[in-house]
Design a protein around this motif. Structure first.
Motif, PDB file in Angstrom:
ATOM      1  N   THR B  12       0.740  -1.236   0.058  1.00  0.00           N
ATOM      2  CA  THR B  12       0.043  -0.046   0.014  1.00  0.00           C
ATOM      3  C   THR B  12       0.911   1.240   0.110  1.00  0.00           C
ATOM      4  O   THR B  12       0.597   2.266  -0.785  1.00  0.00           O
ATOM      5  CB  THR B  12      -1.097   0.053   1.237  1.00  0.00           C
ATOM      6  N   LEU B  13       1.951   1.191   0.751  1.00  0.00           N
ATOM      7  CA  LEU B  13       2.841   2.274   0.769  1.00  0.00           C
ATOM      8  C   LEU B  13       3.410   2.529  -0.474  1.00  0.00           C
ATOM      9  O   LEU B  13       3.466   3.919  -1.046  1.00  0.00           O
ATOM     10  CB  LEU B  13       3.847   2.054   1.787  1.00  0.00           C
ATOM     11  N   MET B  14       3.717   1.534  -1.165  1.00  0.00           N
ATOM     12  CA  MET B  14       4.380   1.772  -2.483  1.00  0.00           C
ATOM     13  C   MET B  14       3.288   2.274  -3.529  1.00  0.00           C
ATOM     14  O   MET B  14       3.789   3.193  -4.384  1.00  0.00           O
ATOM     15  CB  MET B  14       4.885   0.450  -2.962  1.00  0.00           C
ATOM     16  N   LEU B  15       2.160   1.776  -3.517  1.00  0.00           N
ATOM     17  CA  LEU B  15       1.073   2.589  -4.208  1.00  0.00           C
ATOM     18  C   LEU B  15       0.703   3.721  -3.919  1.00  0.00           C
ATOM     19  O   LEU B  15       0.509   4.670  -4.851  1.00  0.00           O
ATOM     20  CB  LEU B  15      -0.145   1.547  -4.233  1.00  0.00           C
ATOM     21  N   LEU B  16       0.862   4.070  -2.645  1.00  0.00           N
ATOM     22  CA  LEU B  16       0.644   5.596  -2.146  1.00  0.00           C
ATOM     23  C   LEU B  16       1.880   6.520  -3.016  1.00  0.00           C
ATOM     24  O   LEU B  16       1.624   7.785  -3.635  1.00  0.00           O
ATOM     25  CB  LEU B  16       0.838   5.560  -0.600  1.00  0.00           C
ATOM     26  N   TRP B  58      17.637   1.033  -4.489  1.00  0.00           N
ATOM     27  CA  TRP B  58      16.659   2.164  -4.108  1.00  0.00           C
ATOM     28  C   TRP B  58      16.141   2.729  -5.457  1.00  0.00           C
ATOM     29  O   TRP B  58      15.153   3.500  -5.801  1.00  0.00           O
ATOM     30  CB  TRP B  58      16.816   2.912  -2.941  1.00  0.00           C
ATOM     31  N   ALA B  59      17.006   3.260  -6.233  1.00  0.00           N
ATOM     32  CA  ALA B  59      17.136   3.678  -7.332  1.00  0.00           C
ATOM     33  C   ALA B  59      16.189   2.951  -8.475  1.00  0.00           C
ATOM     34  O   ALA B  59      15.152   3.397  -9.054  1.00  0.00           O
ATOM     35  CB  ALA B  59      18.148   4.149  -8.120  1.00  0.00           C
ATOM     36  N   SER B  60      16.251   1.661  -8.454  1.00  0.00           N
ATOM     37  CA  SER B  60      15.441   0.882  -9.379  1.00  0.00           C
ATOM     38  C   SER B  60      14.050   0.768  -8.722  1.00  0.00           C
ATOM     39  O   SER B  60      13.031   0.722  -9.588  1.00  0.00           O
ATOM     40  CB  SER B  60      16.235  -0.731  -9.126  1.00  0.00           C
ATOM     41  N   VAL B  61      13.837   0.728  -7.392  1.00  0.00           N
ATOM     42  CA  VAL B  61      12.480   0.724  -6.814  1.00  0.00           C
ATOM     43  C   VAL B  61      12.212   2.233  -7.368  1.00  0.00           C
ATOM     44  O   VAL B  61      10.812   2.183  -7.671  1.00  0.00           O
ATOM     45  CB  VAL B  61      12.817   0.786  -5.393  1.00  0.00           C
ATOM     46  N   ILE B  62      12.472   3.312  -7.172  1.00  0.00           N
ATOM     47  CA  ILE B  62      12.004   4.466  -7.625  1.00  0.00           C
ATOM     48  C   ILE B  62      11.679   4.467  -8.989  1.00  0.00           C
ATOM     49  O   ILE B  62      10.586   4.840  -9.416  1.00  0.00           O
ATOM     50  CB  ILE B  62      12.827   5.594  -7.052  1.00  0.00           C
ATOM     51  N   LYS B  63      12.461   3.707  -9.696  1.00  0.00           N
ATOM     52  CA  LYS B  63      12.270   3.920 -11.159  1.00  0.00           C
ATOM     53  C   LYS B  63      11.089   3.061 -11.630  1.00  0.00           C
ATOM     54  O   LYS B  63      10.198   3.491 -12.551  1.00  0.00           O
ATOM     55  CB  LYS B  63      13.444   3.511 -11.868  1.00  0.00           C
ATOM     56  N   ALA B  64      10.992   1.944 -10.880  1.00  0.00           N
ATOM     57  CA  ALA B  64       9.813   0.954 -11.081  1.00  0.00           C
ATOM     58  C   ALA B  64       8.399   1.459 -10.741  1.00  0.00           C
ATOM     59  O   ALA B  64       7.468   1.056 -11.021  1.00  0.00           O
ATOM     60  CB  ALA B  64      10.010  -0.208 -10.582  1.00  0.00           C
ATOM     61  N   ARG B  65       8.519   2.650 -10.135  1.00  0.00           N
ATOM     62  CA  ARG B  65       7.129   3.391  -9.541  1.00  0.00           C
ATOM     63  C   ARG B  65       6.167   3.374 -10.640  1.00  0.00           C
ATOM     64  O   ARG B  65       5.062   3.175 -10.423  1.00  0.00           O
ATOM     65  CB  ARG B  65       7.571   4.636  -9.222  1.00  0.00           C
ATOM     66  N   GLU B  66       6.327   3.911 -12.021  1.00  0.00           N
ATOM     67  CA  GLU B  66       5.401   4.202 -12.889  1.00  0.00           C
ATOM     68  C   GLU B  66       4.799   2.701 -13.196  1.00  0.00           C
ATOM     69  O   GLU B  66       3.601   2.888 -13.323  1.00  0.00           O
ATOM     70  CB  GLU B  66       6.241   4.581 -14.186  1.00  0.00           C
ATOM     71  N   GLY B  67       5.508   1.718 -13.387  1.00  0.00           N
ATOM     72  CA  GLY B  67       4.768   0.429 -13.758  1.00  0.00           C
ATOM     73  C   GLY B  67       4.732  -0.482 -12.788  1.00  0.00           C
ATOM     74  O   GLY B  67       4.422  -1.795 -12.787  1.00  0.00           O
ATOM     75  N   TYR B  68       4.575  -0.063 -11.319  1.00  0.00           N
ATOM     76  CA  TYR B  68       4.433  -0.841 -10.156  1.00  0.00           C
ATOM     77  C   TYR B  68       3.171  -1.578  -9.978  1.00  0.00           C
ATOM     78  O   TYR B  68       2.073  -0.949 -10.055  1.00  0.00           O
ATOM     79  CB  TYR B  68       4.998  -0.328  -8.910  1.00  0.00           C
ATOM     80  N   GLU B  69       3.290  -2.991  -9.779  1.00  0.00           N
ATOM     81  CA  GLU B  69       1.951  -3.616  -9.589  1.00  0.00           C
ATOM     82  C   GLU B  69       2.159  -4.700  -8.436  1.00  0.00           C
ATOM     83  O   GLU B  69       3.208  -5.583  -8.565  1.00  0.00           O
ATOM     84  CB  GLU B  69       1.497  -4.303 -10.871  1.00  0.00           C
ATOM     85  N   VAL B  81      15.596  -7.505  -6.266  1.00  0.00           N
ATOM     86  CA  VAL B  81      16.286  -6.342  -6.830  1.00  0.00           C
ATOM     87  C   VAL B  81      17.882  -6.297  -6.279  1.00  0.00           C
ATOM     88  O   VAL B  81      18.673  -6.392  -7.054  1.00  0.00           O
ATOM     89  CB  VAL B  81      15.321  -5.169  -6.560  1.00  0.00           C
ATOM     90  N   ALA B  82      17.784  -6.534  -5.016  1.00  0.00           N
ATOM     91  CA  ALA B  82      19.018  -6.518  -4.305  1.00  0.00           C
ATOM     92  C   ALA B  82      20.054  -7.572  -4.667  1.00  0.00           C
ATOM     93  O   ALA B  82      21.260  -7.249  -4.874  1.00  0.00           O
ATOM     94  CB  ALA B  82      18.903  -6.333  -2.818  1.00  0.00           C
ATOM     95  N   HIS B  83      19.257  -8.724  -4.562  1.00  0.00           N
ATOM     96  CA  HIS B  83      20.275  -9.717  -5.078  1.00  0.00           C
ATOM     97  C   HIS B  83      20.830  -9.723  -6.525  1.00  0.00           C
ATOM     98  O   HIS B  83      21.962  -9.889  -6.668  1.00  0.00           O
ATOM     99  CB  HIS B  83      19.126 -11.115  -4.984  1.00  0.00           C
ATOM    100  N   ASN B  84      19.849  -9.318  -7.291  1.00  0.00           N
ATOM    101  CA  ASN B  84      20.462  -9.178  -8.670  1.00  0.00           C
ATOM    102  C   ASN B  84      21.718  -8.116  -8.857  1.00  0.00           C
ATOM    103  O   ASN B  84      22.475  -8.194  -9.581  1.00  0.00           O
ATOM    104  CB  ASN B  84      19.316  -8.542  -9.619  1.00  0.00           C
ATOM    105  N   ARG B  85      21.338  -7.101  -7.967  1.00  0.00           N
ATOM    106  CA  ARG B  85      22.400  -6.042  -7.900  1.00  0.00           C
ATOM    107  C   ARG B  85      23.723  -6.467  -7.459  1.00  0.00           C
ATOM    108  O   ARG B  85      24.696  -6.298  -7.765  1.00  0.00           O
ATOM    109  CB  ARG B  85      21.937  -4.805  -7.200  1.00  0.00           C
ATOM    110  N   LEU B  86      23.552  -7.399  -6.387  1.00  0.00           N
ATOM    111  CA  LEU B  86      24.710  -7.897  -5.783  1.00  0.00           C
ATOM    112  C   LEU B  86      25.495  -9.052  -6.658  1.00  0.00           C
ATOM    113  O   LEU B  86      26.733  -8.935  -6.619  1.00  0.00           O
ATOM    114  CB  LEU B  86      24.335  -8.667  -4.389  1.00  0.00           C
ATOM    115  N   VAL B  87      24.565  -9.663  -7.380  1.00  0.00           N
ATOM    116  CA  VAL B  87      25.072 -10.695  -8.533  1.00  0.00           C
ATOM    117  C   VAL B  87      25.853  -9.753  -9.683  1.00  0.00           C
ATOM    118  O   VAL B  87      26.976 -10.219  -9.868  1.00  0.00           O
ATOM    119  CB  VAL B  87      24.214 -11.375  -9.023  1.00  0.00           C
ATOM    120  N   ASP B  88      25.446  -8.531  -9.926  1.00  0.00           N
ATOM    121  CA  ASP B  88      26.084  -7.882 -10.936  1.00  0.00           C
ATOM    122  C   ASP B  88      27.287  -7.369 -10.140  1.00  0.00           C
ATOM    123  O   ASP B  88      28.571  -7.215 -10.905  1.00  0.00           O
ATOM    124  CB  ASP B  88      25.198  -6.530 -11.140  1.00  0.00           C
TER     125      ASP B  88
END
Lengths: 345, 185
Positions: B12-16, B58-69, B81-88
Motif C-alpha cells: 500500500t505504501l508503494m502504491l501511495l 533503491w533507485a531501481s525501486v523508484i524507477k519502477a514506480r510508474e509500472g509498479y503492480e 532487486v538487491a540480489h540481482n544487483r549484488l550478483v552484478d
C-alpha cells in the motif's frame, strides 16, 4: 536446546523451522549483533531521489488543473447538451433516411430484386466463409457511407452532432475503431466487389424499437448495395429457408456461450472468451447469439450473418435486453442497436 | 513520516508513492533500509560498495514506480532487486577478492578456547562464521533473517527449488551453530 549437547554441523529440521518462524537462538544471536545501519548521507540521497521522481511528475498536471478548475462546471453542461443534441439529430437523420425507409417499408421491391439474382444467393449460401467476409465488408462500407451522408446533410447543429458522434453514436465509434485498428479490413472492404451483398448490419445501441422502426443506416446502405446482387435479410423465402436450414444444421457445431456471456456480464473475462478471429476480424466459425449466427464483432457491434432478418434480431434483442443490463444505449433511435461498452476499456 | 503510513502494508505504501505520496516512500524506506544495507554489506564486505549498491537498489525501486503492480510481496521484490544487483557486483569484481575477504574473517579454529572466549562478542564470531559460509548459504540465511522471506520466496529470488533452499539453510544453520558450540549458553 543448548549448543554443546547437539552434534554440531548436523542439519536440524526443528532448528530450521524455528528459524523460519522467526525464533531460535541463532536468529536471536544474529539480530543482537547485526546492528549496522545505513548512513544518513545515503538515506538523504535516496530520499531526495524519491522526492525528485514525484515532483517532476506532479508539476505538469497541477497547472492545467488549476487553470481549468473554473471551467469545469459549464464545460460539463456543454458536453451534456451536445450529447443530447447529437442523439436527437442522429434519430432524426435515421428517420429521414430514404434508403432506410425503403428497406423497411418496401420489402416487395427487395423481393423482386433478390429474385432476379438467385444464383448469387445460392452461391453465398453454399459458402459461409465467403458470406461472412462479405458481411463484414458490407458492415464496414455501411458505416463509411453513412458517415459521409451524415456529413453532407447536417446543418449547423448537426455539425456539432457529427463532431460528437465519435463519442456518442455507436456507429461512428465503430467506424473510428475500424479506421484505427482494422486497416486490413478496410482493404478488404475496398477491394471486395459489390457482389452478393451478404446481410450484415451492425447491431448498435437502441431501445427496443417497434417493428417498423428503421434499421441503422449501416444496414440501410447494405441493402442499397444489395440491389446489384441481392442477398440479405429480405431475401426471398426459398433462399431464407435454405440459409436457415443450413444454420440449423450447423448449430450444433457453434458455440453460443461466449457472446451471450459477453452480453450478460460485459466483463473482460467474457471478452476473452470470444473466439479467435482471423486477420479481417471474422470468427473462424460463426458464433451464436440467442440462436442467431454472428460472424464478427466490429468495435462494439455484432455483425450477423446475411441470412438473419432484422425482425429476428429485434425480437431476440428484446427478449434478452434485461440480461444485457450492462449495455449503455447511446441513442434511442430505432433500428438495430446493441451497444455494450465492455470491449472498449 | 505520517503516523498513518505506519499502519499501511508495504504494498500500500508503494502504491501511495506511485500516486505521489513521498512520505509513504519515506516510511517504506525506513522499514527496509537497514535490512537491505546489512544484506548488501554481508555480500560486498565493503561499506563504500554497499553505499553504491544500496543507492542502486533503491533507485531501481523508484524507477519502477510508474509500472509498479503488487504482484508479489514488496519485500520479495525488493530483495530480488538487491540480489540481482549484488550478483552484478560480484561479476564485476575479481572472483578472488571474495575468497580473500573470507580468508580474512575466517580463523576462529586457530585460536585457543581462551582466546575465543575473550573475543569481543559472541556475535562477532557469528558474523565471522556467516562470512565463512558459501555465498548461496549466506544469502539464503540473510534473505530470511533480514528480509523475512519464506522458503518459496527465497527460492524465487535465488532461482532454485524450494528443497535446495531448505538444504542451504539447514547447512548454514548447522555450520553457524557449530562455530558457536563451545560458547553456546
Amino acid at each position: 536446546m543448548s549448543g554443546p549437547n547437539r552434534p554440531p554441523n548436523q542439519p536440524n529440521d526443528r532448528e530450521l523451522q524455528d528459524f523460519l518462524d522467526g525464533h531460535g537462538e541463532l536468529r536471536a544471536a544474529y539480530h543482537a549483533d547485526a546492528q549496522e545501519q545505513s548512513p544518513a548521507a545515503v538515506d538523504d540521497a535516496i530520499l531526495r531521489m524519491a522526492t525528485k521522481a514525484v515532483v517532476v511528475k506532479v508539476d505538469i498536471p497541477q497547472r492545467p488543473r488549476v487553470q481549468s478548475a473554473s471551467f469545469n462546471p459549464w464545460k460539463t453542461s456543454l458536453a451534456a447538451a451536445a450529447v443530447l443534441v447529437l442523439s436527437f439529430g442522429a434519430f432524426l437523420q435515421i428517420r429521414k433516411d430514404p434508403i432506410v425507409e425503403r428497406a423497411v417499408f418496401e420489402p416487395a421491391i427487395q423481393q423482386a430484386e433478390i429474385a432476379a439474382a438467385p444464383p448469387a444467393m445460392k452461391a453465398q449460401s453454399a459458402s459461409p466463409s465467403e458470406s461472412r467476409q462479405r458481411a463484414l465488408a458490407r458492415a464496414q462500407a455501411d458505416v463509411a457511407q453513412r458517415q459521409q451522408r451524415e456529413k453532407k446533410e447536417v446543418s449547423t447543429v448537426a455539425d456539432a452532432t457529427v463532431g460528437m458522434a465519435m463519442a456518442a453514436a455507436p456507429a461512428p465509434v465503430v467506424e473510428s475503431e475500424l479506421a484505427s485498428s482494422m486497416a486490413a479490413e478496410d482493404n478488404v472492404a475496398a477491394k471486395d466487389a459489390v457482389g452478393a451483398g451478404a446481410q450484415a448490419f451492425a447491431m448498435q445501441d437502441a431501445a427496443p424499437a417497434p417493428a417498423p422502426s428503421p434499421p441503422a443506416a449501416a444496414m440501410a446502405k447494405s441493402i442499397d448495395q444489395q440491389r446489384a446482387a441481392p442477398m440479405g435479410r429480405m431475401a426471398a423465402a426459398p433462399a431464407m429457408a435454405a440459409a436457415e436450414s443450413s444454420f440449423s444444421a450447423s448449430a450444433a457445431s457453434m458455440s453460443e456461450a461466449p457472446i451471450h456471456r459477453w452480453l450478460n456480464t460485459c466483463s473482460a473475462e467474457a471478452l476473452l472468451a470470444v473466439p479467435s478471429r482471423d486477420d479481417a476480424g471474422l470468427f473462424a466459425k460463426p458464433q451464436l447469439w440467442n440462436g442467431l449466427p454472428v460472424v464478427a464483432i466490429v468495435g462494439n457491434a455484432l455483425v450477423f450473418d446475411a441470412s438473419v432478418s432484422q425482425e429476428t434480431i429485434l425480437a431476440q434483442w428484446g427478449a434478452t435486453k434485461n440480461a444485457a443490463a450492462c449495455l449503455k444505449p447511446a441513442q434511442t433511435a430505432g433500428g438495430l442497436s446493441l451497444h455494450c461498452g465492455c470491449i472498449q476499456p | 513520516m505520517s503516523g498513518s503510513d505506519d499502519l499501511h502494508t508495504d504494498e500500500t505504501l508503494m502504491l501511495l508513492y506511485v500516486a505521489g505520496d513521498v512520505s509513504a516512500f519515506a516510511t517504506l524506506y525506513g522499514r527496509h533500509k537497514d535490512g537491505i544495507w546489512r544484506y548488501l554489506l554481508r555480500g560486498s564486505h565493503n561499506e563504500a560498495s554497499t553505499a553504491e549498491l544500496s543507492q542502486d537498489v533503491w533507485a531501481s525501486v523508484i524507477k519502477a514506480r510508474e509500472g509498479y503492480e503488487p504482484r508479489a510481496r514488496f519485500a520479495t521484490w525488493l530483495y530480488r532487486v538487491a540480489h540481482n544487483r549484488l550478483v552484478d557486483h560480484w561479476r564485476a569484481e575479481r572472483p578472488q577478492e571474495e575468497l580473500d575477504v573470507a580468508a580474512e574473517v575466517a580463523g576462529p579454529e586457530h585460536q585457543t578456547p581462551a582466546a575465543r572466549a575473550t573475543q569481543e562478542e559472541q556475535g562477532n564470531r557469528l558474523m565471522q562464521a556467516l562470512s565463512a559460509l558459501s555465498v548461496e548459504q549466506r544469502e539464503a540465511f540473510l534473505l530470511q533473517a533480514e528480509g523475512g522471506l519464506s522458503l518459496d520466496e527465497i527460492a524465487i529470488t535465488q532461482s532454485v527449488g524450494r528443497e535446495t533452499v531448505k538444504s542451504r539453510l539447514r547447512y548454514a544453520l548447522a555450520k553457524l551453530r557449530g562455530e558457536l558450540a563451545d560458547v553456546w549458553p
